[in-house]
Design a protein around this motif. Structure first.
Motif, mmCIF file in Angstrom:
data_model
loop_
_atom_site.group_PDB
_atom_site.id
_atom_site.type_symbol
_atom_site.label_atom_id
_atom_site.label_comp_id
_atom_site.label_asym_id
_atom_site.label_seq_id
_atom_site.Cartn_x
_atom_site.Cartn_y
_atom_site.Cartn_z
ATOM 1 N N ALA A 100 0.821 -1.218 0.000
ATOM 2 C CA ALA A 100 0.000 0.000 0.000
ATOM 3 C C ALA A 100 0.854 1.267 0.000
ATOM 4 O O ALA A 100 0.343 2.364 -0.271
ATOM 5 N N MET A 101 2.141 1.109 0.285
ATOM 6 C CA MET A 101 3.034 2.274 0.302
ATOM 7 C C MET A 101 3.483 2.585 -1.119
ATOM 8 O O MET A 101 4.132 1.775 -1.780
ATOM 9 N N ARG A 102 3.139 3.775 -1.596
ATOM 10 C CA ARG A 102 3.471 4.171 -2.969
ATOM 11 C C ARG A 102 4.799 4.937 -2.989
ATOM 12 O O ARG A 102 4.921 6.017 -2.384
ATOM 13 N N ILE A 103 5.779 4.370 -3.676
ATOM 14 C CA ILE A 103 7.110 4.983 -3.786
ATOM 15 C C ILE A 103 7.408 5.166 -5.266
ATOM 16 O O ILE A 103 7.431 4.198 -6.030
ATOM 17 N N ASN A 104 7.623 6.404 -5.693
ATOM 18 C CA ASN A 104 7.879 6.686 -7.112
ATOM 19 C C ASN A 104 9.229 7.365 -7.313
ATOM 20 O O ASN A 104 9.713 8.093 -6.439
ATOM 21 N N ASN A 105 9.783 7.137 -8.491
ATOM 22 C CA ASN A 105 11.087 7.703 -8.845
ATOM 23 C C ASN A 105 10.920 8.664 -10.023
ATOM 24 O O ASN A 105 10.324 8.305 -11.047
ATOM 25 N N TYR A 106 11.398 9.902 -9.878
ATOM 26 C CA TYR A 106 11.242 10.920 -10.925
ATOM 27 C C TYR A 106 12.615 11.467 -11.300
ATOM 28 O O TYR A 106 13.229 12.213 -10.532
ATOM 29 N N VAL A 107 13.086 11.083 -12.483
ATOM 30 C CA VAL A 107 14.409 11.528 -12.925
ATOM 31 C C VAL A 107 14.338 12.046 -14.355
ATOM 32 O O VAL A 107 13.412 11.715 -15.105
ATOM 33 N N GLY A 108 15.325 12.845 -14.733
ATOM 34 C CA GLY A 108 15.412 13.349 -16.093
ATOM 35 C C GLY A 108 15.607 12.204 -17.076
ATOM 36 O O GLY A 108 16.104 11.138 -16.707
ATOM 37 N N GLY A 109 15.208 12.447 -18.317
ATOM 38 C CA GLY A 109 15.366 11.416 -19.331
ATOM 39 C C GLY A 109 14.208 10.437 -19.383
ATOM 40 O O GLY A 109 14.211 9.510 -20.194
ATOM 41 N N THR A 110 13.208 10.625 -18.516
ATOM 42 C CA THR A 110 12.016 9.769 -18.535
ATOM 43 C C THR A 110 10.828 10.594 -19.021
ATOM 44 O O THR A 110 10.911 11.819 -19.143
ATOM 45 N N ASP A 111 9.710 9.934 -19.283
ATOM 46 C CA ASP A 111 8.527 10.582 -19.873
ATOM 47 C C ASP A 111 7.821 11.466 -18.837
ATOM 48 O O ASP A 111 7.074 10.977 -17.985
#
Length: 447
Positions: A100-111
């Motif tokens: 249930a724990m939402r962990i997201n990764n946001y880096v350059g070069g992705t959409d």
């Protein structure tokens, strides 16, 4: 063996994850950070690479996440895509039993557009990413980071060096005044202090000084490249044994390309990683390296803190880094968790002063040279300076006197020469002392 992390009152899902990872004993930085972070304190943590900083902040902060609260509760900024992805991988593994724990990764070069679309439907509990992409998503009103109660700046010195601190400053300014901020770094440069003072009123400062600048398990060797083809030497060093994983570090992407080209021409399957490679391609190569599909990797310092594989058995510094800290980060890729490792540093004539700087930091080298395919003990590069003269250099006056008296060959002529040498030595010492006194007076007046 009982998992010693239980003493911190961590939730069962974290203890289970640590057991799966076979992590049962906290490192010194974890012993200090985990209790402080659990108490809600802001922390400045300083320790060398490979000391366990990532688990030190993730464990207490993930422990505090309320999965029934749909808002962003934790933001983590890392200066490179590789580091952000590394943190995301560790965080995801720790939360494996908490789907249930939402962990997201946001880096350059992705959409970015796809990320914005997903964020309009649901916010993560934990947002990890590079400073630029995090700020882009916040400015697009997609990532509602202002609800976060904790903010982590990882590898702050690298963030400063790469010019990302102003972006991190903008992100930090969006959080509430009672924000819990944790800043981690191998070093705390003076230029970082204004940022720390701006956002951290009474932080808990934790400094873990390494017992050794380089781990005891690392053989740290030094080799002169004088009169040799450096690329050929690197090839010989890589292939003389069978390293589990070997990293070759160079300063520039041009150097990495040249070394990679040569090694590939010799038949080695070798990966290369530097900032000039497209982000998606770099991510693919990093994954293949992590999956042990390559035995040899040539990289710039961008990868020095992005490759986190315990099995690196050989590091070769093809070039000396401009920043001495990068040397420590490079060599810190091997000899981790007590495993044996070898670091070989190549240097050119004229770079002795740079080697001396590293030695001044407490780094000790063993000189080596390659003979008939075998590494043997080399010569101390300072041997000439350390060698004592066999006889005292005689002045032209004494030489003339010696020749003159030797021709006469009268009794006691040797004693006469020795007495003249002693007199000259005394005079020279007096002159030297006078010059030192004059210099000291001049220095005193100029202050």
């Amino acid at each position: 063996m009982t998992n010693q992390f239980k003493q911190y009152g961590l939730k069962p899902f974290l203890i289970s994850a640590l057991d799966r990872m076979n992590i049962t004993t906290p490192t010194p930085i974890q012993e200090k950070v985990i209790p402080a972070a659990k108490r809600g304190e802001s922390v400045i943590g300083q320790s060398q690479t490979g000391s366990g900083k990532t688990h030190a902040f993730l464990l207490p902060l993930l422990n505090a996440i309320d999965v029934t609260n749909p808002n962003v509760q934790l933001v983590i900024a890392a200066p490179s895509r590789e580091l952000a992805t590394q943190i995301y991988t560790v965080a995801s593994a720790l939360a494996e039993d908490m789907p249930a724990m939402r962990i997201n990764n946001y880096v350059g070069g992705t959409d970015k557009n796809r990320q914005v679309e997903k964020l309009t439907n649901q916010q993560p509990h934990v947002a990890i990413g590079t400073p630029g992409r995090l700020l882009d998503l916040i400015k697009a009103q997609a990532l509602a980071a202002h609800t976060a109660t904790a903010f982590v700046v990882d590898e702050a010195d690298m963030t400063l060096d790469m010019g990302f601190l102003p972006i991190v400053d903008q992100i930090a300014s969006l959080f509430p005044a009672d924000l819990q901020m944790l800043v981690f770094s191998a070093t705390i440069p003076p230029k970082l202090q204004p940022f720390l003072k701006k956002y951290m009123a009474h932080p808990t400062e934790i400094v873990i000084k390494p017992k050794h600048v380089i781990a005891d398990s690392v053989d740290n060797w030094l080799m002169s490249v004088k009169g040799q083809d450096k690329n050929a030497l690197i090839y010989k060093l890589l292939t003389r044994g069978n390293p589990f994983l070997a990293l070759v570090f160079a300063d520039t992407k041009e150097s990495v390309d040249a070394i990679h080209r040569y090694l590939a021409s010799q038949g080695l399957k070798v990966a290369k990683i530097h900032g000039g490679i497209a982000p998606r391609e770099r991510k693919r190569v990093m994954k293949e390296v992590a999956d042990l599909k390559y035995q040899y990797v040539v990289a710039t310092d961008l990868a020095a803190r992005g490759i986190d594989i315990d099995g690196v058995s050989l590091v070769i510094n093809a070039e000396l880094p401009n920043d001495n800290e990068f040397f420590i980060h490079r060599v810190g890729r091997t000899g981790r968790k007590g495993l044996p490792g070898t670091a070989i540093t190549l240097y050119l004539p004229g770079q002795e002063a740079k080697i001396a700087e590293l030695e001044h930091l407490g780094i000790h080298f063993a000189p080596k040279q390659l003979k008939n395919g075998e590494l043997v003990d080399g010569y101390d590069r300072n041997r000439r300076q350390a060698r004592k003269p066999k006889t005292e250099e005689m002045s032209l006056t004494i030489r003339g006197l010696a020749k003159k008296e030797a021709k006469k060959k009268k009794p006691g002529y040797k004693k006469k020469i020795q007495a003249a040498i002693a007199d000259e030595r005394r005079r020279n010492n007096k002159i030297k002392k006078r010059e030192e006194l004059r210099s000291a007076r001049k220095a005193k007046k100029s202050k």
